[in-house]
Design a protein around this motif. Structure first.
Motif, PDB file in Angstrom:
ATOM      1  N   GLY A  11      59.790  68.602  -2.987  1.00  0.00           N
ATOM      2  CA  GLY A  11      60.374  67.463  -3.698  1.00  0.00           C
ATOM      3  C   GLY A  11      59.546  66.190  -3.616  1.00  0.00           C
ATOM      4  O   GLY A  11      59.638  65.327  -4.483  1.00  0.00           O
ATOM      5  N   PHE A  12      58.721  66.062  -2.597  1.00  0.00           N
ATOM      6  CA  PHE A  12      57.898  64.867  -2.457  1.00  0.00           C
ATOM      7  C   PHE A  12      56.639  64.918  -3.317  1.00  0.00           C
ATOM      8  O   PHE A  12      56.029  63.891  -3.572  1.00  0.00           O
ATOM      9  N   HIS A  13      56.234  66.098  -3.778  1.00  0.00           N
ATOM     10  CA  HIS A  13      55.021  66.248  -4.600  1.00  0.00           C
ATOM     11  C   HIS A  13      53.866  65.445  -4.012  1.00  0.00           C
ATOM     12  O   HIS A  13      53.212  64.671  -4.703  1.00  0.00           O
ATOM     13  N   ASP A  14      53.628  65.633  -2.738  1.00  0.00           N
ATOM     14  CA  ASP A  14      52.561  64.914  -2.051  1.00  0.00           C
ATOM     15  C   ASP A  14      51.215  65.336  -2.615  1.00  0.00           C
ATOM     16  O   ASP A  14      50.935  66.520  -2.749  1.00  0.00           O
ATOM     17  N   GLU A  15      50.380  64.348  -2.973  1.00  0.00           N
ATOM     18  CA  GLU A  15      49.089  64.667  -3.586  1.00  0.00           C
ATOM     19  C   GLU A  15      48.049  63.605  -3.272  1.00  0.00           C
ATOM     20  O   GLU A  15      48.383  62.451  -3.001  1.00  0.00           O
ATOM     21  N   ALA A  16      46.795  64.020  -3.292  1.00  0.00           N
ATOM     22  CA  ALA A  16      45.677  63.099  -3.121  1.00  0.00           C
ATOM     23  C   ALA A  16      45.466  62.346  -4.426  1.00  0.00           C
ATOM     24  O   ALA A  16      45.673  62.888  -5.513  1.00  0.00           O
ATOM     25  N   LEU A  17      45.058  61.099  -4.325  1.00  0.00           N
ATOM     26  CA  LEU A  17      44.802  60.287  -5.504  1.00  0.00           C
ATOM     27  C   LEU A  17      43.296  60.210  -5.768  1.00  0.00           C
ATOM     28  O   LEU A  17      42.486  60.445  -4.873  1.00  0.00           O
TER      29      LEU A  17
END
Length: 94
Positions: free
Chosen positions: A46-52
């Motif tokens: 649910g957090f959809h953690d991703e590198a920018l």
């Protein structure tokens, strides 16, 4: 155990314009980070953690809602998470 360091402007950002449900989700995000670090965030879809990328290269983003994001950096040598910004999906550099 991970430490969380918030930029001084984060308090202003969350105190005025952020909806209550997003504040609760942000507090839950901080609890997960304190206990499990970045790996704990990646385990929860649910957090959809991703590198920018681009100007934000070296930072990561997690969703707090459809519109809201928390932008942070990992300082691994000190076991530290630096929260840079809580934003309504506006990735322009401050």
């Amino acid at each position: 155990m991970w430490a969380i360091e918030e930029h001084r402007r984060v308090d202003k950002q969350v105190s005025g314009t952020v909806p209550v449900e997003i504040l609760k989700r942000y507090e839950k995000w901080k609890d997960i980070v304190r206990l499990s670090g970045p790996q704990g965030l990646r385990a929860i879809k649910g957090f959809h953690d991703e590198a920018l990328a681009g100007e934000w290269k070296g930072c990561r983003s997690s969703r707090l809602g459809l519109q809201w994001r928390v932008i942070y950096q990992i300082v691994a040598d000190r076991v530290l998470i630096q929260v840079i910004q809580v934003t309504a999906h506006d990735y322009r550099r401050p």
